[in-house]
Structures are given as C-alpha cells and as structure tokens.
Design a protein around this motif. Sequence first.
Motif, PDB file in Angstrom:
ATOM      1  N   VAL A  89       0.831  -1.202   0.000  1.00  0.00           N
ATOM      2  CA  VAL A  89       0.000   0.000   0.000  1.00  0.00           C
ATOM      3  C   VAL A  89       0.867   1.255   0.000  1.00  0.00           C
ATOM      4  O   VAL A  89       0.450   2.295  -0.517  1.00  0.00           O
ATOM      5  CB  VAL A  89      -0.937   0.008   1.224  1.00  0.00           C
ATOM      6  CG1 VAL A  89      -1.750   1.297   1.297  1.00  0.00           C
ATOM      7  CG2 VAL A  89      -1.856  -1.204   1.203  1.00  0.00           C
ATOM      8  N   PHE A  90       2.100   1.143   0.514  1.00  0.00           N
ATOM      9  CA  PHE A  90       2.930   2.315   0.747  1.00  0.00           C
ATOM     10  C   PHE A  90       4.074   2.402  -0.268  1.00  0.00           C
ATOM     11  O   PHE A  90       4.507   1.392  -0.820  1.00  0.00           O
ATOM     12  CB  PHE A  90       3.475   2.284   2.170  1.00  0.00           C
ATOM     13  CG  PHE A  90       2.393   2.285   3.218  1.00  0.00           C
ATOM     14  CD1 PHE A  90       1.752   3.464   3.573  1.00  0.00           C
ATOM     15  CD2 PHE A  90       1.991   1.093   3.828  1.00  0.00           C
ATOM     16  CE1 PHE A  90       0.744   3.463   4.524  1.00  0.00           C
ATOM     17  CE2 PHE A  90       0.991   1.089   4.776  1.00  0.00           C
ATOM     18  CZ  PHE A  90       0.358   2.280   5.123  1.00  0.00           C
ATOM     19  N   PRO A  91       4.593   3.606  -0.481  1.00  0.00           N
ATOM     20  CA  PRO A  91       5.563   3.798  -1.570  1.00  0.00           C
ATOM     21  C   PRO A  91       6.937   3.201  -1.327  1.00  0.00           C
ATOM     22  O   PRO A  91       7.639   2.898  -2.292  1.00  0.00           O
ATOM     23  CB  PRO A  91       5.643   5.330  -1.703  1.00  0.00           C
ATOM     24  CG  PRO A  91       5.159   5.874  -0.411  1.00  0.00           C
ATOM     25  CD  PRO A  91       4.150   4.894   0.102  1.00  0.00           C
ATOM     26  N   LEU A  92       7.366   3.024  -0.056  1.00  0.00           N
ATOM     27  CA  LEU A  92       8.721   2.538   0.181  1.00  0.00           C
ATOM     28  C   LEU A  92       8.932   1.156  -0.414  1.00  0.00           C
ATOM     29  O   LEU A  92       9.986   0.874  -0.993  1.00  0.00           O
ATOM     30  CB  LEU A  92       9.021   2.519   1.682  1.00  0.00           C
ATOM     31  CG  LEU A  92      10.435   2.048   2.057  1.00  0.00           C
ATOM     32  CD1 LEU A  92      11.499   2.918   1.398  1.00  0.00           C
ATOM     33  CD2 LEU A  92      10.612   2.041   3.577  1.00  0.00           C
ATOM     34  N   LYS A  93       7.936   0.294  -0.302  1.00  0.00           N
ATOM     35  CA  LYS A  93       8.058  -1.053  -0.866  1.00  0.00           C
ATOM     36  C   LYS A  93       8.308  -0.989  -2.359  1.00  0.00           C
ATOM     37  O   LYS A  93       9.129  -1.722  -2.916  1.00  0.00           O
ATOM     38  CB  LYS A  93       6.782  -1.852  -0.555  1.00  0.00           C
ATOM     39  CG  LYS A  93       6.774  -3.271  -1.134  1.00  0.00           C
ATOM     40  CD  LYS A  93       6.052  -3.364  -2.466  1.00  0.00           C
ATOM     41  CE  LYS A  93       5.997  -4.796  -2.961  1.00  0.00           C
ATOM     42  NZ  LYS A  93       5.420  -4.914  -4.315  1.00  0.00           N
ATOM     43  N   TRP A  94       7.628  -0.081  -3.043  1.00  0.00           N
ATOM     44  CA  TRP A  94       7.744   0.025  -4.500  1.00  0.00           C
ATOM     45  C   TRP A  94       9.052   0.693  -4.904  1.00  0.00           C
ATOM     46  O   TRP A  94       9.640   0.328  -5.927  1.00  0.00           O
ATOM     47  CB  TRP A  94       6.537   0.774  -5.050  1.00  0.00           C
ATOM     48  CG  TRP A  94       5.268   0.033  -4.788  1.00  0.00           C
ATOM     49  CD1 TRP A  94       4.373   0.250  -3.774  1.00  0.00           C
ATOM     50  CD2 TRP A  94       4.758  -1.081  -5.528  1.00  0.00           C
ATOM     51  NE1 TRP A  94       3.343  -0.651  -3.839  1.00  0.00           N
ATOM     52  CE2 TRP A  94       3.552  -1.480  -4.903  1.00  0.00           C
ATOM     53  CE3 TRP A  94       5.196  -1.777  -6.656  1.00  0.00           C
ATOM     54  CZ2 TRP A  94       2.781  -2.547  -5.372  1.00  0.00           C
ATOM     55  CZ3 TRP A  94       4.442  -2.834  -7.124  1.00  0.00           C
ATOM     56  CH2 TRP A  94       3.246  -3.208  -6.490  1.00  0.00           C
TER      57      TRP A  94
END
Length: 280
Positions: free
Chosen positions: A220-225
């Motif tokens: 859901v969050f940008p850090l993973k991407w």
Amino acid sequence: MSATTLPTRPAATRVPGTLRLGVERARYEVRGFFRERDAIIFIFAYPIVMLTIFATVFGRDGAEVAASVPFTQYFLPGMIATGVLLSSFQSLAISIPVERDEGGLKRLRGTPLPPAAYFLGKVGQVLLVSVVQVALLLTVAALLFDVDMPDASGWVTFAWVFVLGVATGAVCGVGFSSLPRSGRSASTVVTPVVLVLQFISGVFFVFYDLPSWMQRVASVFPLKWMAQGMRSVFLPDEAASLEPSGSWQHGAIAAVLVAWLAVGLVVGVRTFRWRRRDDG
C-alpha cells in the motif's frame, strides 16, 4: 524659450518569477541543511552504516540469497530506497513543524515570497541531498563491497524511480508535517512510521521471506515500490522471480508512486499550516 524637461518615471522593477525564487529558496535551504551537522551525519551515514552491517553479518563467506544474488547486492536497493525516504519524507515531516513552532513559517508567510517558491525550495533541497547521499552509498558499495553497477538501461530505470521517489517522499513529508502538534513531538510521531515502513518493505529483510499479510500491507505504501524498483536496477533479471508477482512490475511502481504524489499534494494543500495551532 527652452522646452520644459519633464521628470522621467523610474522603470518598474521586474519581480522574479516563482521558479527563480524557488531556486534561490532551495539554495537557502541547502545552506541551512549543511549547517545542521547532526542531520548531515545521520542522513548521509545511516544507509552506509546499515549496508556495512548487512554485508558483515549476512554476506560472510560469499553468502547469497536465492537466484545467486549476494546479500550485499540484494540489500543495496533497500538502503537506497530508505535513504531517499529519510532525506525526503522524514526530513521534511520533522523540520517543517520545528520551523512552524519557531515562528519561521508565520514570518515567511508575511513576505512577498509565493508559497509555491517555498515548497519548490524544499523539494530542491531534498533532491540535492538525496543525490549526494546516493552517490556516497553507491561509491562505498562499489569500492568496498564489489557490488556490480547497472548497465545503461538500468541507469534509466534508476533515474525515474529515484526522481519519482524523491518527489513523492518530499510531497508526502510536507503533507504529513501538519500532523504533529508541535515541533518537539514531530520526531516522536514521524520516526516510528518510518521504522515500521522499513521493516515491512524489504529494507531490513529479504522481502519474499516476510509473511504474506505483511507484504500486502507494505504494497500500500511507496517505500516497498521504491525498493522493488531499485532491485530491478541492481539485481539480475532472473531475480524478478523472487518478487511476489514474479516480475519487476515497473508499471505498478510508477502508478503507486504517482498516486502517492497526488495524495500528498491534495493533503498538503488542504492541511498545511503556516502558524502554530495556538496561534490562530
């Protein structure tokens, strides 16, 4: 009879445009940042120290994760992503409430400086700091740990993931900066959020080893991407099979980062405060 000489009106002074003011504001922000020695040490040294720890603990005797990827090579993308998060989201989400508490934002709002120039200055400062931070990290990874650098196409992917990540982190940091009730509580509010995101986003652990529910929350969050996008740059193509989807998902990476960029803009516009809560 001589002709009367009429006084000439002084030429109107041309007001600098928002972009030029934003550049000047960025220079001011950069000078202020480099005066804060503790912030410099933390933001620049943290990713390098963490990479060194992972290389020492997990990379002994040439240990590898699956797909014959050395541990140091696997964790470098996560360190780049978390470094961007620290220098963009965390930095602004903490520093802006402090400026608000000290009255700096209130005074600035009373000047002719356009608000857009202020925010452009913040983004410019974050971009420059992030470039220096990543350059130092890559230099250490290449020289001390023999991490392979990407080819030309890999650098293209690196560039757009990096720029989108910096922009998204900066804008979300501005939006989040209205949540802490004071400058003193900002670090207490922001730091746990950053730590949780690091633990669930494949920064400190091999992402495919995390529980599936944690992977879904992280997505859901940008850090993973950001971390996944950087893995696509520094890991071999066959390592894409280690991702939950079995591919690098560049389209999804761009879509999620752009979506968070838009969310951050909307939240920032609606909630940003130039004054303290007790100042009207």
